[in-house]
Design an enzyme around this catalytic site. Structure first.
Site: not given
Lengths: 644, 249, 227
Positions: A43-45, A40, A337
């Site tokens: 953003l994290a990967g 992936g 939400r």
């Protein structure tokens, strides 16, 4: 199994600093001896792959898209939170921590959330240094906006495309490491399974989506940064390709799956227009600042509206029910939400929905335009109005917008400890793929923060602790365990191709989505969930006997890709239902109708359910086993949320 | 509405490929263009025929994965991405021709799917600021005027879809390349590597086999994010001044 | 490869040569027109013939004229190189295209326009430049000095209606070529600015109409004067 969260001892504010000192390091010369797989490139990967490569590790990065820049983090609009206190309005690391814990309805780990708030400030520095064009004030300093669930302005943004700009920043850092030869990129490649050797994750098996080639990749650690699983509902705001396969295969290999039923349903999406609908589009939450939510006061008027006999603008003031303003006078249209979503469902269930399908409510800007003038509204929301017009063909300056809730984010995910390691040694989960920081409900502008925190500032430290304790010896992909996993993967694909049934893959996906939305969506009951469980079991059986997957394995084959993903969604769906059924309380995005206050609000049961449910795979056809990680709150007091 | 589709079918990169005609009926005007293709694919699948392969992912106009050259225009008649194009832009009885992006540097993989990794390689050549994670100054230590930040943001909006290349009669990637060079040339963070970046990215763009720029402006007119060709002028300035003054002999 | 040859083999380097030579040729058009307008002076060609003689003998003008030929050559050669590259960049053509919806016709057909202008140029050079330099030219005498009667050659040529038509039509193509080339050269050189670019475009458009129109006016006027 006893879950060891490895939360460091000591005062909250010192835990991370102490931990960083106590964990083991890999010396700079040895880092090049270790290989890390990152699955992936969101953003994290991307941030993890870039940061680890900068440290000297050899990284292989995988994504199913044609380029790492396309990961779905790119679609985040609003912004990213950080406790910079640039606005001098009383923000602090502690306040961000507190808001996040409370917003998550007290179902997240204190230590993780505190660390998240702590490193949030570094993220902004890092992104600015990379050249991310955040919005600025005239004086040249960074601008902030406010967001739901907070009383301070701490959200940094880049127009309505913050996710895009942050991702392109991480992608540029990743690209630099590709050029340096420290990251090898594998686009259009899907992870099919984790390879376990001696009880540790030592690699993955992948399928090249263009040629169909099944390949093995060996490494010393594997990072799953594969995002959320909202597509289990078929319709969601997730990208079409977003899937649970990587996480689910890891789960089947021994990684526990936590709180799978915690899903976030976003109230302001463009409603479904028909059966052809393939995905849902989110409209920024900020619209609720000026738009008024309403439905007709009676079912009769609503019916006339649905049949096209009257127009929205014809409906008189006294025939309109501004139900959020009526029920929640102090928060009005700005309730959180989950509350806004649930109430939209209630009025539509009553038969007061306003579009042809009966599943939409109005978000009306008439009064705001009258009050502030069209120019002001256009300046604030012009791009959103244009987007709405593009998709629906309606002009929201003249007729009220129609909105309906849609699945947006999944708080649940692979269980990880404080080091972000799953229950499989050497296997990590980062970003939306893990369960850790948002509890039962995520606040706006916190997803980007978490993905980047995990990738830039947590994993580079914590992975060293594991690698330092493991030999740098490499394992060849000729190892029998690699071959065995490759074989399992090939067999599974062959099986999918050989069924040659009568129904398309989408048929099953849509059917699963309907079950999940109906029984495991905004409001759940024990009865409905039990029913859903039986239906999913049935669906699974039907899938494996009657699905028709066209083409072969050795080519670009969308049908096969989808079938493989849907088969995992079906299994996940069952677990989500189990999780929702066992949690006899309401909290955050999980609302069980049996557990509500007399006013119809979520009723938590902290006595019995202040824990993380970590589900353990027990084998094909077996019920999963529940493990509990008790949540200890030493710093915040658990209270009932109220928005009256 | 009922439509006739002429779609490019090509089994793989080695195959020659040809346009194939399909009839499709009962298309609602509320469908997106890709949902219309979903309907076609579902029908093809039910008949046991190989569905039409096309790239798509976010379906909200930001990931840049969808492509398609529709009736002689990239992303079709509207200035938006194909996923945001809706069938109300067409009318009953229309014949719609759907082709892949055509460029030497975007080889067709299958049907309408092309390989755009050349764009990634252009970025890898220098589309970044060389800062490692950590150890950077506080974000507010670098004041940037609002107008410069906004200009940089306008350039940074590029989604890398490749419509500029598809629209250009020369299959030139100047708009894409210039958008990244511009963003970083405008911002103070990009100054340190300004020269080397321009030289390397232009060299990579050429090496990938993209055409030159004739300043027709077609790229700008078709770009779903409205990236301006003033960025190409800026890239040219950056490149010439880099060539003239860098130490790179 | 040295940095110079590297630059000249890059698309941007080649484009810059196109722009610079193009701008020089634009300048040349102005000078050439200024001289040629003397053909319309009602003095039986005296000032034009004197001007022509001056042009032929002035060493600076001779150097510039060699440069001029060189620039034309560079402009042509690099346009061929670039066109070839551009064609190769899209080996498989689209079945359907609608370029008129996104760009001006002239901007997409600079090669064709350029080729036509080149053909005109060859005819033009053969008819005048070559004739005057190497052909037998009648002489005219002013104040006791002998001059080549270039005016007579021009007037003779422009008495032919086909020749005049060829000139006028060619100037039309030149106008289209300039309508894109003028502003495009500035864009290629990176001279793009919110304040000045609109002005450059306007001047370019005016230039592309005015200069070819005046050029076309000369044969027309001379043709009708002859009648």
């Amino acid at each position: 199994m006893i879950l060891d969260s490895k939360i460091p001892q000591g005062p909250l504010a010192e835990k991370w600093t102490k931990h960083k000192f106590n964990i083991k390091l890999v010396n700079p010369a040895n880092k090049r001896k270790y290989d890390v797989i990152v699955v992936g490139t969101g953003l994290a990967g991307a941030s993890a792959a870039a940061s680890l490569a900068e440290l000297g590790y050899n990284v292989k990065a995988f994504c199913f898209q044609d380029s790492p820049r396309r990961a779905h983090s790119i679609a985040a609009q609003g912004g990213i939170n950080a406790a910079k206190n640039y606005q001098n309005d009383g923000d602090s690391v502690y306040r961000l921590f507190y808001d996040t814990i409370k917003g998550g309805d007290y179902r997240a780990r204190e230590a993780n959330v505190y660390r998240l708030a702590e490193v949030s400030v570094n993220i902004i520095d890092q992104c600015v240094a990379q050249g991310v064009p955040f919005a600025r004030e005239y004086g040249g300093l960074l601008a902030n906006r406010s967001f739901g669930g907070a009383q301070v302005s701490r959200t940094f943004y880049a127009k309505g495309q913050t996710g895009q700009q942050l991702l392109l920043g991480a992608y540029s850092a990743l690209s630099r490491q590709v050029a340096n030869g420290k990251v090898k990129l594998y686009p259009r490649t899907e992870m099919m399974d984790v390879v376990m050797i001696d009880g540790k994750a030592r690699g993955i098996v992948t399928r090249n989506l263009v040629t169909g080639k099944i390949e093995s990749h060996s490494a010393h650690a594997v990072l799953l940064c594969t995002g959320g699983y909202g597509n289990v509902f078929f319709l969601s705001t997730n990208a079409m390709g977003s899937n649970v396969t990587a996480a689910w295969r890891a789960h089947r290999k021994g990684a526990f799956f936590s709180n799978p039923s915690f899903t976030q349903i976003h109230p302001t999406c463009i409603p479904v227009s028909g059966d052809h609908q393939s995905k849902l589009t989110l409209m920024s939450e900020s619209l609720r600042n000026d738009g008024r939510v309403w439905v007709p006061a009676t079912v009769e008027i609503a019916e006339k509206l649905r049949k096209g006999q009257i127009n929205a603008n014809d409906i008189k003031e006294e025939d309109r029910d501004y139900y959020l303003e009526r029920k929640y006078p102090s928060f009005g249209n700005l309730v959180p939400r989950d509350v806004a979503s649930r109430n939209a469902k209630y009025v539509c269930d009553e038969g007061r929905g306003v579009n042809e399908t009966g599943e939409a409510v109005f978000l009306d800007f008439r009064d705001a335009i009258k009050r502030d003038g069209r120019n002001v509204i256009e300046a604030k929301y012009g791009n959103l109005f244009d987007m709405y017009m593009q998709i629906t063909g309606d002009n929201p300056y003249e007729v009220p917008m129609m909105i309906y809730p849609a699945v947006h984010y999944t708080m649940g995910g692979l269980w990880v400890d404080y080091n972000l390691m799953t229950t499989i040694p050497g296997l990590y989960a980062l970003g939306e793929a893990n369960f850790s920081d948002h509890g039962a409900n995520r606040l706006g502008a916190s997803a980007l923060m978490q993905g980047l925190a995990d990738g830039y500032f947590v994993i580079p430290y914590t992975i060293g602790d594991y690698l330092a304790q493991n030999s740098a010896e490499r394992i060849s992909t000729d190892h029998p365990d690699f071959k065995k996993t490759e074989q399992e993967v090939t067999q599974r694909l062959q099986k999918l191709l050989s069924i040659k049934g009568e129904k398309t893959v989408d048929y099953f996906h849509k059917k699963l989505g309907k079950i999940m939305w109906e029984y495991c969506g905004m409001a759940r009951t024990a009865e409905g969930l039990s029913k859903a469980k039986a239906m999913i079991k049935e669906l699974k059986k039907e899938f494996w006997t009657n699905v028709n997957v066209l083409g072969g394995n050795d080519e670009l084959n969308l049908s096969l890709e989808k079938a493989n993903r849907v088969s995992d969604f079906i299994e996940l769906g069952e677990l989500m239902v189990d999780d929702a059924l066992h949690r006899n309380e309401s909290c955050g995005g999980h609302f069980r109708e049996e557990y509500q206050t007399p006013e119809g609000e979520a009723l938590r049961d902290d006595e019995n359910f202040a824990y993380v449910a970590a589900w353990e795979y027990k084998g094909e056809g077996q019920e999963e086993a529940l493990n509990k990680e008790e949540l200890v709150f030493e710093n915040v007091k658990l209270t009932q949320r109220s928005y009256k | 509405m009922n439509l006739t589709l002429k779609i490019w079918r090509q089994k793989n990169s080695a195959d020659k490929g040809a346009l194939k005609e399909y009839k499709i009926s009962n298309i609602s005007e509320d469908m997106s263009f890709l949902e219309m293709l979903d309907v076609l694919n579902e029908e093809l699948s039910e008949k046991g025929e190989d569905p039409v392969h096309f790239d798509h992912d976010c379906r909200e106009g930001i990931c840049g994965m969808c492509s398609l050259y529709i009736d002689g225009k990239p992303h079709g008649p509207q200035q938006t991405t194909t996923c945001q194009l809706h069938m109300r832009s067409f009318k009953d009885g229309d014949v719609i021709t759907i082709e892949p992006w055509r460029a030497k540097s975007f080889p067709v993989l299958k049907d309408l799917v092309v390989d755009r990794s050349s764009f990634d390689r252009i970025i890898q050549a220098g589309g970044y600021v060389s800062v490692n994670t950590g150890g950077v100054p506080d974000a507010n230590e670098i004041p940037i005027s609002k107008s410069i930040a906004d200009l940089a943001m306008d350039a940074a909006q590029c989604i890398g879809c490749g419509a500029c290349v598809a629209a250009c009669k020369n299959a030139s990637a100047m708009l894409f390349t210039s958008a990244k060079i511009s963003q970083l040339a405008l911002l103070p963070q990009g100054q340190v590597e300004r020269k080397i970046r321009a030289e390397k990215m232009v060299a990579q763009m050429d090496a990938e086999g993209f055409g030159a720029c004739t300043n027709t402006g077609a790229c700008e007119a078709e770009c779903p994010k409205g990236i301006s060709i003033t960025n190409i002028a800026r890239m040219n300035r950056e490149y010439f001044s880099a060539i003239a003054s860098s130490d790179n002999v | 490869m040295s940095w110079v040859s590297k630059t000249l083999s890059s698309t941007l380097g080649q484009k810059v040569l196109m722009a610079l030579t193009g701008l020089f040729l634009i300048l040349f058009l102005v000078v050439h027109l200024a001289g040629n307008l003397q053909l319309l002076f009602p003095d039986g060609g005296e000032s034009f013939n004197k001007y022509a003689a001056n042009m032929a003998n002035n060493p600076l003008i001779r150097v510039v004229s060699i440069g001029n030929f060189a620039f034309i050559l560079i402009h042509v050669i690099y346009s061929i190189i670039l066109t070839k590259r551009n064609k190769q960049s899209r080996p498989v053509a689209y079945a359907v295209t609608k370029p008129s919806t996104n760009s001006a016709w002239a901007s997409r057909n600079m090669g064709i326009l350029g080729t036509i202008i080149l053909i005109f140029l060859l005819v033009h050079l053969k008819g005048f430049y070559y004739e005057i330099k190497f052909g037998s030219v009648p002489m005219a005498s002013y104040d006791g000095e002998e001059y080549k009667d270039v005016f007579a050659i021009v007037a003779n040529a422009y008495s032919n209606i086909l020749y005049v038509a060829f000139y006028v039509v060619s100037m039309g193509f030149l106008a289209f070529h300039l309508s894109h080339g003028f502003a495009s050269a500035f864009q290629t050189l990176g001279l793009n600015h919110v304040k000045y670019s609109p002005l450059i475009r306007k001047v370019g458009l005016g230039f592309s109409i005015l200069i070819p129109a005046l050029f076309a006016l000369i044969p027309l006027v001379m043709f009708f004067q002859n009648q």
